[in-house]
Write a protein that holds these residues in place. Structure first.
Motif, PDB file in Angstrom:
ATOM      1  N   LEU A  59     -56.403  16.618   3.511  1.00  0.00           N
ATOM      2  CA  LEU A  59     -56.466  16.399   1.795  1.00  0.00           C
ATOM      3  C   LEU A  59     -57.482  16.150   1.441  1.00  0.00           C
ATOM      4  CD1 LEU A  59     -54.495  17.111  -0.642  1.00  0.00           C
ATOM      5  CD2 LEU A  59     -53.191  15.081  -0.160  1.00  0.00           C
ATOM      6  N   LEU A 233     -46.766  15.011   2.740  1.00  0.00           N
ATOM      7  CA  LEU A 233     -47.712  14.090   2.325  1.00  0.00           C
ATOM      8  C   LEU A 233     -47.812  12.555   3.391  1.00  0.00           C
ATOM      9  CD1 LEU A 233     -47.517  14.027  -1.005  1.00  0.00           C
ATOM     10  CD2 LEU A 233     -49.515  15.300   0.044  1.00  0.00           C
ATOM     11  N   THR A 238     -42.479  16.034   0.470  1.00  0.00           N
ATOM     12  CA  THR A 238     -43.360  16.611   0.135  1.00  0.00           C
ATOM     13  C   THR A 238     -43.449  17.926  -0.459  1.00  0.00           C
ATOM     14  OG1 THR A 238     -41.193  18.509   0.326  1.00  0.00           O
ATOM     15  CG2 THR A 238     -42.752  17.565   2.440  1.00  0.00           C
ATOM     16  N   THR A 271     -50.038  14.672  -4.907  1.00  0.00           N
ATOM     17  CA  THR A 271     -50.783  14.294  -3.975  1.00  0.00           C
ATOM     18  C   THR A 271     -51.294  12.963  -4.077  1.00  0.00           C
ATOM     19  OG1 THR A 271     -52.792  15.666  -4.666  1.00  0.00           O
ATOM     20  CG2 THR A 271     -51.415  16.852  -3.799  1.00  0.00           C
ATOM     21  N   VAL A 279     -52.788  15.555   6.676  1.00  0.00           N
ATOM     22  CA  VAL A 279     -51.262  15.926   6.300  1.00  0.00           C
ATOM     23  C   VAL A 279     -50.859  17.402   7.185  1.00  0.00           C
ATOM     24  CG1 VAL A 279     -51.892  15.344   3.901  1.00  0.00           C
ATOM     25  CG2 VAL A 279     -52.652  17.691   4.292  1.00  0.00           C
TER      26      VAL A 279
END
Length: 353
Positions: A59, A233, A238, A271, A279
């Motif tokens: 991410l 995450l 999620t 996020t 992730v």
């Protein structure tokens, strides 16, 4: 002579194979008393299943831009790593004068003045309109001509950032990057050092959240742009996303051959602000709706080929129903099935947990 039918119970999720013998051929039987394995009951359900590809991802932020300086002098101010700078703002200072960030894919390579034409003028005009220094009526969308309205709008921008209102854009007074705002990821210039034309000053990304996945090249055809995604995450939560890009060029990394897949989070605010965070990405490559399904470990491999499920009737009698399998949903451990006499709500035998 008694015919013996051998049925193998395949617990797909655990890899266990159990053999059940039926000395009564096609007669109704109570397999729970004949099998030495411990069993339980589950139900045939009706609903939606999805085929998923689960991959590790990283991410971060989309885009990778290198800012190249075109001004001459001494670097007197630089941004910090993590700073966000929008178009029309000073990105850094040379000899105390701002170098403006503007949006565009064509790098600055010449002075822009009244009468010049080209793609670089077009992106300057578009930026001036986007920033509100001119209207679309004053500068037509797609115009690549530097005229009076460009001159007037540029003077206003120069005044706002603290530059002399010349109405011309000399080489080195602005840098173009293909993003409305950028996030500084690396600063290569030194405050007080020489601002040599052609030298890299800093690197940046966009502010758009993105997940990068190194997908096994053999799975490329299983994933396409627009596929829905669930991102797990580091926090344990999620969040949804969508596949935005699937690479076409394979790269060998260590012992794996992969293609680059990029995912855009649908709710980027969920996020957080972690960069380069690991992730787990669950890519939904196919979905079926309104179908019957059973737990994968309810499937019985029949001696003659194919599968069946063992249904328990209301009166307690057991019978086998041959089924055809469809989509497997590994996220819930279920498989799509069809078979004569199979309906939602029926009890079926499964290995005891």
């Amino acid at each position: 002579m008694t015919t013996v039918v051998v049925v193998a119970l395949v617990a797909v999720a655990t890899g266990i194979v159990i053999v059940v013998t039926d000395p009564f051929g096609g007669r109704t039987k109570n397999t729970s008393t004949e099998s030495t394995a411990s069993t339980g009951l589950a139900q045939v359900t009706k609903g939606t299943l999805s085929a998923r590809t689960q991959e590790n991802g990283t991410l971060g932020y989309g885009g990778d831009y290198q800012v190249v300086n075109k001004a001459s002098g001494t670097v007197t101010r630089l941004p910090n790593v993590g700073d966000v700078v929008g178009q029309g703002k000073a990105l850094y200072l040379v000899d105390g004068k701002p170098v403006i960030l503007l949006q565009g894919g064509v790098p600055a390579y010449r002075d822009l003045d009244w009468g010049t034409e080209g793609a670089d003028v077009r992106q300057l005009n578009a930026t001036l309109v986007a920033l509100g220094y001119a209207t679309k009526d004053e500068i037509a969308p797609g115009s690549d001509y530097f005229g009076r309205q460009t001159y007037n709008a540029l003077k206003e921008l120069q005044d706002d950032v603290g530059l002399g209102e010349t109405g011309r854009l000399p080489l080195g007074q602005a840098v173009f990057v293909p993003a409305k705002e950028i996030r500084i990821t690396k600063v290569t210039a030194v405050r007080g050092g020489s601002a040599a034309p052609g030298a890299a000053v800093l690197q940046a990304s966009s502010t758009q959240r993105q997940v990068a996945v190194l997908l096994n090249a053999s799975q490329q055809s299983d994933v396409k742009v627009g596929d829905k995604v669930t991102i797990s995450l580091p926090t344990g939560r999620t969040t949804p996303g969508v596949v935005s890009s699937v690479g076409k060029v394979a790269t060998k990394r260590d012992s794996k051959t992969t293609v680059d897949v990029y995912v855009t989070p649908s709710k980027p605010e969920e996020t957080g602000q972690l960069d380069q965070a690991p992730v787990l990405v669950s890519i939904i490559s196919e979905t079926v709706e309104d179908v019957l399904s059973v737990p994968v470990n309810a499937l019985l491999a029949m001696a003659g080929g194919g599968y069946a499920v063992e249904v328990v009737e209301a009166a307690g009698a057991h019978r086998l129903i041959p089924v055809t399998t469809g989509l497997f949903d590994t996220s819930v451990g279920k498989v799509e099935v069809t078979g004569d006499g199979l309906t939602a709500g029926q009890n079926i035998v499964v290995p005891a947990s």
